[in-house]
Design an enzyme around this catalytic site. Structure first.
Site, PDB file in Angstrom:
ATOM      1  N   SER A 150       1.002  -1.335   0.061  1.00  0.00           N
ATOM      2  CA  SER A 150      -0.279   0.185  -0.044  1.00  0.00           C
ATOM      3  C   SER A 150       0.761   1.450   0.054  1.00  0.00           C
ATOM      4  O   SER A 150       1.895   1.339   0.695  1.00  0.00           O
ATOM      5  CB  SER A 150      -0.762  -0.001   1.465  1.00  0.00           C
ATOM      6  OG  SER A 150      -1.669   1.231   1.388  1.00  0.00           O
ATOM      7  N   ASP A 152      -0.070   4.031   1.069  1.00  0.00           N
ATOM      8  CA  ASP A 152      -0.414   4.775   2.141  1.00  0.00           C
ATOM      9  C   ASP A 152       0.415   4.569   3.622  1.00  0.00           C
ATOM     10  O   ASP A 152       0.503   5.697   4.353  1.00  0.00           O
ATOM     11  CB  ASP A 152      -2.055   4.437   2.578  1.00  0.00           C
ATOM     12  CG  ASP A 152      -2.678   4.585   1.457  1.00  0.00           C
ATOM     13  OD1 ASP A 152      -2.369   5.508   0.582  1.00  0.00           O
ATOM     14  OD2 ASP A 152      -3.876   4.083   1.395  1.00  0.00           O
ATOM     15  N   ARG A 187       4.094  32.528  -6.264  1.00  0.00           N
ATOM     16  CA  ARG A 187       2.598  31.867  -5.849  1.00  0.00           C
ATOM     17  C   ARG A 187       2.440  31.139  -4.802  1.00  0.00           C
ATOM     18  O   ARG A 187       3.529  30.697  -4.350  1.00  0.00           O
ATOM     19  CB  ARG A 187       1.928  31.052  -7.249  1.00  0.00           C
ATOM     20  CG  ARG A 187       1.496  32.019  -8.352  1.00  0.00           C
ATOM     21  CD  ARG A 187       1.168  31.048  -9.501  1.00  0.00           C
ATOM     22  NE  ARG A 187       0.478  31.790 -10.412  1.00  0.00           N
ATOM     23  CZ  ARG A 187       0.376  31.406 -11.843  1.00  0.00           C
ATOM     24  NH1 ARG A 187       0.885  30.366 -12.165  1.00  0.00           N
ATOM     25  NH2 ARG A 187      -0.258  32.157 -12.574  1.00  0.00           N
ATOM     26  N   GLY A 195      -3.383   9.086   0.609  1.00  0.00           N
ATOM     27  CA  GLY A 195      -2.989   8.435   1.839  1.00  0.00           C
ATOM     28  C   GLY A 195      -4.380   7.732   2.665  1.00  0.00           C
ATOM     29  O   GLY A 195      -4.241   7.456   3.684  1.00  0.00           O
ATOM     30  N   GLN A 287       0.760   9.352  -8.251  1.00  0.00           N
ATOM     31  CA  GLN A 287       1.389   8.817  -6.742  1.00  0.00           C
ATOM     32  C   GLN A 287       1.889   7.477  -6.720  1.00  0.00           C
ATOM     33  O   GLN A 287       2.552   6.897  -5.805  1.00  0.00           O
ATOM     34  CB  GLN A 287       0.800   9.316  -5.568  1.00  0.00           C
ATOM     35  CG  GLN A 287       0.774  10.881  -5.665  1.00  0.00           C
ATOM     36  CD  GLN A 287      -0.402  11.350  -4.568  1.00  0.00           C
ATOM     37  OE1 GLN A 287      -0.092  11.508  -3.552  1.00  0.00           O
ATOM     38  NE2 GLN A 287      -1.652  11.703  -5.152  1.00  0.00           N
TER      39      GLN A 287
HETATM   40  O1  F6P Z   1      -4.965   3.103  -0.831  1.00  0.00           O
HETATM   41  C1  F6P Z   1      -4.236   3.552  -2.087  1.00  0.00           C
HETATM   42  C2  F6P Z   1      -4.938   4.585  -2.536  1.00  0.00           C
HETATM   43  O2  F6P Z   1      -4.043   5.203  -3.644  1.00  0.00           O
HETATM   44  C3  F6P Z   1      -5.415   5.658  -1.512  1.00  0.00           C
HETATM   45  O3  F6P Z   1      -4.456   6.609  -1.069  1.00  0.00           O
HETATM   46  C4  F6P Z   1      -6.468   6.128  -2.116  1.00  0.00           C
HETATM   47  O4  F6P Z   1      -7.530   6.887  -1.192  1.00  0.00           O
HETATM   48  C5  F6P Z   1      -7.311   5.254  -3.150  1.00  0.00           C
HETATM   49  O5  F6P Z   1      -6.341   4.142  -2.873  1.00  0.00           O
HETATM   50  C6  F6P Z   1      -7.577   5.496  -4.448  1.00  0.00           C
HETATM   51  O6  F6P Z   1      -8.263   4.519  -4.728  1.00  0.00           O
HETATM   52  P1  F6P Z   1      -8.865   4.233  -6.322  1.00  0.00           P
HETATM   53  O7  F6P Z   1      -7.440   3.935  -7.072  1.00  0.00           O
HETATM   54  O8  F6P Z   1      -9.723   3.305  -6.210  1.00  0.00           O
HETATM   55  O9  F6P Z   1      -9.201   5.675  -7.065  1.00  0.00           O
END
Ligand code: F6P
Length: 367
Positions: A150, A152, A187, A195, A287
């Site tokens: 993950s 996160d 700016r 996350g 990201q």
């Molecule tokens: O858990 C990883 C993550 O990228 C989180 O940071 C984010 O909230 C979520 O998944 C986004 O999910 P999806 O790819 O389903 O839009």
């Protein structure tokens, strides 16, 4: 030979491929047959072509590839008993009784539920003659081992999750890019980072890029009037001669009343109160993309090896292990304990016990 299945689940994370590669190759070297389950839990439910036997060459070149080549899904059918029954039947038919799952806390909880239900699922399949009595006898237990993939870094009991360091680096590169244009135009930028309910990416990116202010879920800004507090900091930095203002906001950021803090609102405050020419940038899925950093390749490889060893030493009476890392050592501890601790963070936040939330996440940043 022992047959091990490996799957990736939930949001992809850089390094998942390295984990699968390590499980496949180390598993083979230990005399196991290794099967990749494509498309996450959906592949377990669908069976057939989704469950593929891997050989040494199947994972060639995977160390440096981002995302997860065997696919992932946020799977609804697996959340139903009917779906899990089908998954159990598919596994028995393939002869697989051990699963290594790389995913976030939701995916790993799902795996543990599957394991605890397994005996009942096998009985039902036998009664309905979907599997033979011999198969039911042979496959009485399911072994689950969790790897945390993950971006996160939101799992308790481990210092860092597979993918988080790469993601952080990608965020830093983006903020660096924004810095040059922000400086040019004097700016302000409000940058929203991912996350989910965890502020790790935002906090670390703030430290690594020298942001002016960071908003995270675990420690909302002090006082009732965070807008004024933020403006004071931004103004002070401008007074010191800074030509740019960068505010990093975690997507799950909240105030002390638990209301979300949104990038657009921050932008309006900076514009209206300080007269700053302000832009919002939501970094989004960049990201999660791209080639994994060396750290994530190494983390995923060493943990993938440990996951296979955990399968080989598992017994029906020990709880499912979660492979983590602590003080630079790969660890193996009870999966559900880690999940419970992770849920405790959410509970502490919902009770506005922010000191506890921070303590649970990372004691070095606790008040
Ligand atoms: O858990 C990883 C993550 O990228 C989180 O940071 C984010 O909230 C979520 O998944 C986004 O999910 P999806 O790819 O389903 O839009």
């Amino acid at each position: 030979a022992r047959k091990i299945g490996v799957l990736t689940s939930g949001g992809d994370a850089p390094g998942m491929n390295a984990a699968v590669r390590a499980v496949v190759r180390y598993g083979l070297s230990k005399g196991c047959d290794v099967y990749a389950v494509y498309e996450g839990y959906q592949g377990l439910v669908d069976g057939g072509k989704c469950i593929r036997k891997m050989d040494w060459k199947s994972v060639r070149g995977w160390l440096s590839i981002g995302g997860t080549t065997i696919g992932t899904a946020r799977c609804m059918p697996f959340k139903t008993r009917e779906g899990r029954l089908q998954a159990a039947e598919n596994l028995v038919k393939e002869g697989i009784s051990s699963l290594i799952v790389c995913g976030g806390d939701g995916s790993l909880t799902g795996a543990d539920v599957f394991r605890s239900e397994w005996g009942g699922l096998i009985d039902e399949l036998k009664q309905n003659e979907r599997i033979t009595p011999e198969e039911a006898d042979t496959y009485q237990h399911l072994t689950i081992v969790g790897l945390v993939g993950s971006i996160d870094n939101d799992m308790s009991s481990t210092d860092i999750t597979i993918g988080a360091i790469t993601s952080l680096h990608r965020i830093c590169e983006s903020v660096d890019s924004i810095n040059t244009t922000a400086l040019s135009h004097s700016r302000a930028f409000v940058i929203e980072v991912m996350g989910r309910h965890c502020g790790w990416l935002a906090l670390m990116a703030g430290i690594a890029t020298g942001a002016d202010f960071v908003f995270i879920p675990e420690r909302p800004p002090a006082g009732d009037d965070w807008e004024t507090a933020m403006c004071e900091v931004a103004h002070r930095h401008r007074e010191m001669g800074k030509r740019k203002t960068v505010i990093i906001v975690a997507e799950g950021a909240i105030d002390r009343s638990l209301n979300p803090i949104k990038a657009k609102h921050i932008k309006n405050i900076l514009t209206d109160r300080l007269g700053l020419d302000t832009r919002v940038t939501t970094l989004g899925h960049t990201q999660r993309g791209g080639s994994p950093a060396a750290f994530d390749r190494i983390l995923a490889t060493t943990q993938g090896v440990e996951a296979v060893d955990a399968v080989l030493r598992s017994s029906p009476d020990t709880p499912s292990p979660l492979i983590g890392i602590s003080s630079n050592k790969v660890t193996s501890g009870p999966l559900m304990k880690a999940v419970e601790l992770t849920h405790e963070v959410a509970k502490a936040i919902s009770e506005k016990n922010f000191a506890r939330a921070m303590e649970l996440r990372d004691p070095q940043f606790a008040e």
